[in-house]
Design an enzyme around this catalytic site. Structure first.
Site, PDB file in Angstrom:
ATOM      1  CG  ASN A 108      -1.787  -1.251   1.258  1.00  0.00           C
ATOM      2  OD1 ASN A 108      -2.280  -1.705   0.223  1.00  0.00           O
ATOM      3  ND2 ASN A 108      -1.907  -1.852   2.434  1.00  0.00           N
ATOM      4  NE  ARG A 109       2.916   2.631  -5.146  1.00  0.00           N
ATOM      5  CZ  ARG A 109       2.931   1.395  -5.683  1.00  0.00           C
ATOM      6  NH1 ARG A 109       3.133   0.329  -4.932  1.00  0.00           N
ATOM      7  NH2 ARG A 109       2.734   1.236  -6.984  1.00  0.00           N
TER       8      ARG A 109
END
Ligand SMILES: Cc1cc2nc3c(=O)[nH]c(=O)nc-3n(C[C@H](O)[C@H](O)[C@H](O)COP(=O)(O)O)c2cc1C
Length: 212
Positions: free
Chosen positions: A190-191
């Site tokens: 999710n970065r």
């Protein structure tokens, strides 16, 4: 070409924890390099080196890391090349290792200086004969007429040395990058990546976590 906007990769190969990181970034780097070698990455010692003119105009290229020690990171090149000319006037560089398969990058910033003549000689003498000839023959980064000109220069140098040992040209040698900042990056889902950076201080190194 496929739609680049739709290309999206999730990263989940690893994570970074402050308590597991070495106190010295060079030591941590050596562990990461070992992991890159063990993983079988092609040319894990290939790194992008960015230089800039005194006016701030940047350029970047790949070179090979040949040594890392407590002083810093060593590579070899032509001192009259574009990078060499930049470094002469602006002795600060950035280095990037992109170990993509491991979902890792390492960013290094620091000052740069020439290696001693003796150290450059030692490495030059260990190179294959063809590479030694190339260091004399190629006016790196300068415009040449065509491929034939390069091959003619190569033949001229071969004739010149004939059977004599090929010594190091004065315009070719090593650079040492003395790091002032080293960042280790590990991709996360999710970065929400992990970034741990070391900054050089009077006493040694300070370590911090950066937001992704
Ligand atoms: C994998 C790889 C390794 C390279 N290693 C070196 C190197 O160790 N030294 C070097 O001078 N150029 C090396 N090059 C070539 C440089 O990327 C670059 O073309 C050259 O140094 C001239 O750069 P400049 O005009 O910016 O000075 C390598 C290129 C690649 C793709």
């Amino acid at each position: 070409m496929s739609n680049l906007y739709q290309m999206r990769q999730e990263y989940a190969a690893g994570s970074l924890h402050e308590e597991d990181m070495a106190l010295n970034p060079v030591q941590e780097f050596e562990e990461w390099m070992d992991a890159a070698i063990t993983a079988g990455l092609p040319e894990p010692n290939a790194m992008t080196v960015a230089t800039a003119t005194p006016g701030g105009k940047p350029s970047a290229r790949v070179v090979l890391l040949k040594e890392v020690n407590e002083e810093g990171f060593v590579f070899f090149t032509n001192y009259k090349s574009r990078k060499g000319r930049d470094i002469e006037k602006n002795p600060f560089v950035a280095i990037l290792f992109d170990w993509h398969v491991l979902e890792r990058q390492v960013r290094i910033e620091g000052s740069i200086e020439k290696l001693s003549e003796e150290e450059s000689d030692d490495y030059f003498d260990s190179r294959p004969e063809s590479a030694k000839i190339g260091a004399w023959a190629s006016p790196q980064s300068h415009i040449i007429k065509d491929r034939e000109e390069l091959e003619r220069l190569q033949e001229e140098i071969e004739d010149q040395f004939d059977e004599l040992p090929v010594h190091r040209p004065g315009h070719w040698g090593g650079y040492l990058v003395r790091p002032t900042a080293v960042e280790f990056w590990q991709g996360r889902p999710n970065r929400m990546h992990d970034r741990i950076v070391y900054y050089k201080t009077e006493e040694g190194w300070s370590m911090h976590r950066l937001a992704p």
